[in-house]
Scaffold this motif. Structure first.
Motif, PDB file in Angstrom:
ATOM      1  N   ARG A   1     -24.968  29.102  59.787  1.00 60.32           N
ATOM      2  CA  ARG A   1     -26.411  29.015  59.630  1.00 60.32           C
ATOM      3  C   ARG A   1     -26.930  27.732  60.280  1.00 60.32           C
ATOM      4  N   PRO A   2     -28.005  27.803  61.080  1.00 59.29           N
ATOM      5  CA  PRO A   2     -28.567  26.581  61.669  1.00 59.29           C
ATOM      6  C   PRO A   2     -28.859  25.499  60.628  1.00 59.29           C
ATOM      7  N   VAL A   3     -29.385  25.891  59.473  1.00 61.51           N
ATOM      8  CA  VAL A   3     -29.731  24.912  58.443  1.00 61.51           C
ATOM      9  C   VAL A   3     -28.492  24.165  57.947  1.00 61.51           C
ATOM     10  N   ASP A   4     -27.336  24.815  57.941  1.00 54.12           N
ATOM     11  CA  ASP A   4     -26.105  24.145  57.519  1.00 54.12           C
ATOM     12  C   ASP A   4     -25.604  23.187  58.599  1.00 54.12           C
ATOM     13  N   ARG A   5     -25.655  23.617  59.856  1.00 46.63           N
ATOM     14  CA  ARG A   5     -25.240  22.733  60.952  1.00 46.63           C
ATOM     15  C   ARG A   5     -26.174  21.535  61.073  1.00 46.63           C
ATOM     16  N   PHE A   6     -27.435  21.734  60.681  1.00 52.29           N
ATOM     17  CA  PHE A   6     -28.415  20.664  60.771  1.00 52.29           C
ATOM     18  C   PHE A   6     -28.048  19.487  59.871  1.00 52.29           C
ATOM     19  N   GLU A   7     -27.289  19.744  58.808  1.00 52.51           N
ATOM     20  CA  GLU A   7     -26.865  18.656  57.915  1.00 52.51           C
ATOM     21  C   GLU A   7     -26.028  17.630  58.671  1.00 52.51           C
ATOM     22  N   HIS A   8     -25.328  18.046  59.732  1.00 47.77           N
ATOM     23  CA  HIS A   8     -24.517  17.131  60.551  1.00 47.77           C
ATOM     24  C   HIS A   8     -25.349  16.470  61.649  1.00 47.77           C
ATOM     25  N   GLU A   9     -26.583  16.909  61.789  1.00 49.23           N
ATOM     26  CA  GLU A   9     -27.433  16.454  62.887  1.00 49.23           C
ATOM     27  C   GLU A   9     -28.591  15.575  62.412  1.00 49.23           C
ATOM     28  N   ARG A  10     -29.089  15.858  61.240  1.00 43.69           N
ATOM     29  CA  ARG A  10     -30.313  15.219  60.733  1.00 43.69           C
ATOM     30  C   ARG A  10     -30.272  13.694  60.837  1.00 43.69           C
ATOM     31  N   ASP A  11     -29.214  13.071  60.347  1.00 42.25           N
ATOM     32  CA  ASP A  11     -29.163  11.611  60.291  1.00 42.25           C
ATOM     33  C   ASP A  11     -28.916  10.960  61.650  1.00 42.25           C
ATOM     34  N   LEU A  12     -28.589  11.761  62.668  1.00 42.79           N
ATOM     35  CA  LEU A  12     -28.328  11.221  64.007  1.00 42.79           C
ATOM     36  C   LEU A  12     -29.559  11.299  64.908  1.00 42.79           C
ATOM     37  N   LEU A  13     -30.606  11.965  64.435  1.00 39.52           N
ATOM     38  CA  LEU A  13     -31.856  11.999  65.199  1.00 39.52           C
ATOM     39  C   LEU A  13     -32.486  10.612  65.202  1.00 39.52           C
TER      40      LEU A  13
END
Length: 199
Positions: free
Chosen positions: A161-173
């Motif tokens: 799910r994109p929302v699950d992968r986003f957890e690994h991305e959010r803090d790196l934005l």
């Protein structure tokens, strides 16, 4: 890598009250999607769409990949051995939000595949088979679809799910520029040092 790239596109849709342009931004790693409809494709609408996407993501990807969008690219002579020229106002916007601008070569949509594929998904999963009563209703339904369908489904290619992968991305934005920072930047552009000191 997470937070590295977002891909951006405008796509036109026909509605009973006229043509509307879907502004899409997809994060390359998570495939989290932002969608907003506009009446036109002006630079101001690109700015509004990107700022809304950054707010939705809670940050800014390190680079954004565009096609030959007029608001971004003024001239592209790379295929003839030349260089690309970007719109100076857009470059100021990119500098303010701290992202690098990349542009596809003309007629090479495959370079931007992560946002090209969701176009057909938006048409089939969101647009076709629905009734819209106004621009406000169109964007309201689009936001509901993003939150309850598009970003929570299991992605066909990634099998996550994109929302699950986003957890690994959010803090790196990259962090969002504050309203105060934006006002300061606008005043600096207007060369109003007295107003700047007051902030």
């Amino acid at each position: 890598p997470p937070a590295h790239q977002g891909q951006v596109d405008f796509v036109d849709f026909r509605l009973p009250w006229g043509r509307r342009y879907a502004f899409l931004v997809v994060l390359g790693f998570s495939r989290v999607l932002w969608l907003q409809f506009f009446t036109r494709q002006t630079m101001q609408h690109v700015f509004e769409g990107l700022e809304a996407a950054f707010s939705f993501f809670g940050g800014v990807p390190h680079e954004l990949l565009f096609d030959q969008m007029k608001a971004v690219v003024t001239k592209d002579e790379r295929d003839a051995g030349g260089r690309i020229s970007e719109n100076a106002e857009f470059l100021r916007f990119a500098h303010h939000w701290d992202f690098r601008v990349r542009a596809c070569r003309p007629y090479r949509a495959k370079t931007k595949g992560k946002v090209e594929r969701p176009v057909s998904y938006v048409r089939s999963s969101f647009f076709y088979g629905r009734t819209f009563t106004s621009d406000e209703d169109l964007n309201r339904q689009a936001r509901h679809w993003l939150d309850h369908v598009a970003n929570v489904r299991t992605h066909g290619t990634l099998k996550e799910r994109p929302v699950d992968r986003f957890e690994h991305e959010r803090d790196l934005l990259r962090p969002l520029a504050s309203r105060r920072d934006r006002i300061r930047a606008q005043l600096a552009d207007l060369k109003m040092p007295g107003a700047l000191e007051a902030l």
